[in-house]
Design a protein around this motif. Structure first.
Motif, PDB file in Angstrom:
ATOM      1  N   ARG A 197       3.783  13.762  -9.999  1.00 18.17           N
ATOM      2  CA  ARG A 197       2.625  14.674  -9.483  1.00 18.17           C
ATOM      3  C   ARG A 197       1.931  14.035  -8.535  1.00 18.17           C
ATOM      4  N   THR A 198       1.496  14.961  -7.449  1.00 16.39           N
ATOM      5  CA  THR A 198       0.928  14.475  -6.234  1.00 16.39           C
ATOM      6  C   THR A 198      -0.119  15.318  -6.039  1.00 16.39           C
ATOM      7  N   VAL A 199      -1.102  14.780  -5.401  1.00 12.85           N
ATOM      8  CA  VAL A 199      -2.270  15.655  -4.926  1.00 12.85           C
ATOM      9  C   VAL A 199      -2.694  15.356  -3.365  1.00 12.85           C
ATOM     10  N   GLY A 200      -2.913  16.480  -2.602  1.00 14.33           N
ATOM     11  CA  GLY A 200      -3.317  16.549  -1.223  1.00 14.33           C
ATOM     12  C   GLY A 200      -4.496  15.800  -1.157  1.00 14.33           C
ATOM     13  N   LEU A 201      -4.406  14.807  -0.086  1.00 10.35           N
ATOM     14  CA  LEU A 201      -5.386  13.806   0.312  1.00 10.35           C
ATOM     15  C   LEU A 201      -6.237  14.078   1.623  1.00 10.35           C
ATOM     16  N   THR A 402     -11.450   2.672  -8.182  1.00 13.61           N
ATOM     17  CA  THR A 402     -10.751   2.780  -9.569  1.00 13.61           C
ATOM     18  C   THR A 402     -10.803   4.267  -9.821  1.00 13.61           C
ATOM     19  N   VAL A 403      -9.756   4.745 -10.282  1.00 15.11           N
ATOM     20  CA  VAL A 403      -9.449   6.250 -10.602  1.00 15.11           C
ATOM     21  C   VAL A 403      -8.967   6.376 -11.963  1.00 15.11           C
ATOM     22  N   ALA A 404      -9.612   7.548 -12.668  1.00 12.58           N
ATOM     23  CA  ALA A 404      -9.163   7.793 -14.103  1.00 12.58           C
ATOM     24  C   ALA A 404      -8.339   9.176 -14.045  1.00 12.58           C
ATOM     25  N   GLU A 405      -8.577   9.873 -13.045  1.00 15.27           N
ATOM     26  CA  GLU A 405      -7.474  11.027 -13.157  1.00 15.27           C
ATOM     27  C   GLU A 405      -7.333  11.311 -11.624  1.00 15.27           C
ATOM     28  N   LEU A 406      -6.033  11.773 -11.446  1.00 12.85           N
ATOM     29  CA  LEU A 406      -5.603  11.882 -10.115  1.00 12.85           C
ATOM     30  C   LEU A 406      -6.308  12.848  -9.154  1.00 12.85           C
ATOM     31  N   ASP A 407      -6.859  13.970  -9.883  1.00 12.23           N
ATOM     32  CA  ASP A 407      -7.368  15.171  -9.042  1.00 12.23           C
ATOM     33  C   ASP A 407      -8.710  14.519  -8.591  1.00 12.23           C
ATOM     34  N   ARG A 408      -9.092  13.451  -9.081  1.00 15.43           N
ATOM     35  CA  ARG A 408     -10.511  13.038  -8.538  1.00 15.43           C
ATOM     36  C   ARG A 408     -10.073  11.886  -7.486  1.00 15.43           C
ATOM     37  N   LEU A 409      -8.762  11.574  -6.929  1.00 15.58           N
ATOM     38  CA  LEU A 409      -8.645  10.624  -6.098  1.00 15.58           C
ATOM     39  C   LEU A 409      -9.164  10.967  -4.657  1.00 15.58           C
ATOM     40  N   PRO A 410      -8.868  12.081  -4.106  1.00 16.97           N
ATOM     41  CA  PRO A 410      -9.560  12.504  -2.902  1.00 16.97           C
ATOM     42  C   PRO A 410     -10.880  12.092  -2.699  1.00 16.97           C
ATOM     43  N   ARG A 411     -11.725  12.534  -3.904  1.00 24.82           N
ATOM     44  CA  ARG A 411     -13.268  12.535  -3.649  1.00 24.82           C
ATOM     45  C   ARG A 411     -13.673  10.687  -3.748  1.00 24.82           C
ATOM     46  N   LEU A 412     -12.943  10.068  -4.542  1.00 27.98           N
ATOM     47  CA  LEU A 412     -13.160   8.717  -4.300  1.00 27.98           C
ATOM     48  C   LEU A 412     -12.667   8.060  -3.253  1.00 27.98           C
ATOM     49  N   LEU A 413     -11.610   8.509  -2.663  1.00 28.09           N
ATOM     50  CA  LEU A 413     -11.117   7.993  -1.068  1.00 28.09           C
ATOM     51  C   LEU A 413     -12.575   8.288  -0.119  1.00 28.09           C
ATOM     52  N   ARG A 414     -12.848   9.362  -0.221  1.00 26.19           N
ATOM     53  CA  ARG A 414     -13.892   9.787   0.683  1.00 26.19           C
ATOM     54  C   ARG A 414     -15.181   8.967   0.577  1.00 26.19           C
ATOM     55  N   ARG A 415     -15.483   8.464  -0.807  1.00 26.08           N
ATOM     56  CA  ARG A 415     -16.490   7.742  -0.803  1.00 26.08           C
ATOM     57  C   ARG A 415     -16.257   6.335  -0.148  1.00 26.08           C
ATOM     58  N   ALA A 416     -15.092   5.918  -0.505  1.00 23.40           N
ATOM     59  CA  ALA A 416     -14.550   4.757   0.233  1.00 23.40           C
ATOM     60  C   ALA A 416     -14.537   4.737   1.583  1.00 23.40           C
TER      61      ALA A 416
END
Length: 418
Positions: A197-201, A402-416
């Motif tokens: 499964r992938t998520v749009g970034l 550090t990511v716990a759920e795939l759907d939260r990856l875009p938000r964490l990358l934006r913070r990074a």
């Protein structure tokens, strides 16, 4: 004096005997193959019936024990009757069809088996078996008239990332007691890829990728976008690059020189050491994160290099990358996270962005060491799969997401990026 045959006569006799035996074996090759094939039709229960019936019949006749003879003969008669169920051709035309050869985890995957009677006469009922991964699907095949067709639809579970072999389709004939079964394979094995499964970034990784284009280098070229200096014209230079105003002022033809602009290169490096992951769920999350980053690189038209701690993955297209990630499994051995970063630094020194993907089993000291071995000035991010934690931190020269759920990856990358 008379004596026995000499060594020459003995050797000739032995060779003649071997030649006769060989010719006999060659002449009986086809019957022996048929017999061997028939013997393979016997199930363990069939062999047990034969092993009990034949000795019982012989022993009963030898001992004069009529009951034992009757019991042995009955077992042999049942076995002979079971063999009748397997006699004859199986005149089928069989097609195995999958609705799609590639699906995403959780998507519906459906297949169908179509069986046609290709004989000029009706055929008796049979059974069809279809291996699907480690399981097996079986369904009854009714009797088919001349030219008749039967279709059976089945669903394939896609709950986890995997390459699922489907087939071959086998038609099986046998007796009701299961003493004898004759199976014929009709199709090749099909592979169903269940992609991660992938998520749009676009909202998260865009900041990492948009400003990578147009990085000038110290290499000088005759044609590019970044102007460097003027020099005298040399035979063979492109006259479109002649700087006419400077040429008129100096009385010498002058041409422009440019700094070569390198196309940005994104590296996604994924650890597949078993010790780097706390549980299988972390591995699946890490693979999905790597796949999402790779697809975003294709969307942004960046040059992508994908690799693991053990090999370089094909990244010529979206499908090739997803297929390779679908086949990926963990491996044992010592941790290689730092060695992977060192290989990136050695083999891809001109990379614009490096994303190291791992699990919670990678200690902080290895994250710090990996950031230290990467080239200075390189943008480096580590995506760390951890099913019970998330956040953004700086460890040495490495930004750790550090990511716990795939759907939260875009938000964490934006913070990074911030």
């Amino acid at each position: 004096m008379s004596g026995g045959p000499g060594p020459g006569r003995w050797l000739t006799d032995r060779l003649s005997t071997l030649l006769v035996v060989r010719m006999a074996l060659e002449r009986t090759g086809a019957p022996r193959t048929a017999v061997a094939g028939a013997l393979r039709w016997m199930s363990p229960a069939g062999w047990a019936a034969a092993a009990a019936g034949l000795p019982a019949t012989v022993a009963g006749r030898h001992l004069g024990w009529a009951e034992l003879v009757v019991a042995g003969a009955a077992l042999l008669a049942v076995l002979a009757a079971a063999l009748v169920f397997t006699v004859g051709r199986q005149p089928y035309g069989v097609d195995l069809r999958l609705s799609s050869a590639r699906v995403v985890v959780g998507e519906r995957a459906v297949g169908a088996v179509v069986v046609r009677n290709t004989a000029a006469r009706p055929v008796l009922p049979a059974r069809v078996e279809l291996p699907v991964g480690t399981a097996e699907v079986a369904f009854p095949l009714p009797g088919l008239p001349r030219g008749g067709e039967h279709e059976e639809v089945f669903a394939i579970p896609t709950a986890r990332r995997a390459v699922i072999p489907v087939g071959p389709v086998r038609s099986v004939r046998g007796d009701p007691l299961g003493l004898v079964r004759r199976a014929v394979s009709w199709t090749q094995v099909h592979e169903l890829y269940v992609h991660p499964r992938t998520v749009g970034l676009a909202s998260g990784a865009a900041g990492l990728l948009h400003d990578l284009e147009g990085r000038p280098s110290s290499d000088i070229t005759a044609s590019d976008l970044s102007f460097h200096a003027l020099r005298e014209y040399i035979a063979g230079d492109d006259r479109r690059h002649v700087h006419w105003r400077s040429s008129a002022r100096t009385g010498t033809l002058m041409v422009r020189q440019f700094e070569e602009t390198r196309r940005s290169q994104v590296v996604v490096a994924l650890s597949r050491h078993e010790a780097d992951y706390g549980d299988p769920a972390e591995l699946e999350l890490a693979v999905s994160a790597a796949a999402s980053l790779g697809l975003e690189s294709f969307l942004e038209e960046k040059d992508l290099t994908a690799l693991t701690t053990h090999e370089v993955l094909p990244a010529v297209s979206r499908g090739a990358l997803l297929d390779a990630l679908t086949r990926l499994e963990t491996a044992g051995g010592p941790r290689g996270f730092v060695a992977m970063a060192r290989a990136v630094s050695r083999d891809l020194p001109h990379a614009s962005l490096v994303v190291l993907v791992c699990g919670s089993g990678v200690p902080v000291r290895d994250l710090r060491a990996a950031g230290a071995v990467l080239p200075a000035g390189l943008r480096a991010v580590a995506v760390r799969a951890h099913v019970q934690d998330e956040g953004v931190a700086s460890v040495g020269g490495l930004t750790v997401v550090t990511v716990a759920e795939l759907d939260r990856l875009p938000r964490l990358l934006r913070r990074a990026v911030r």
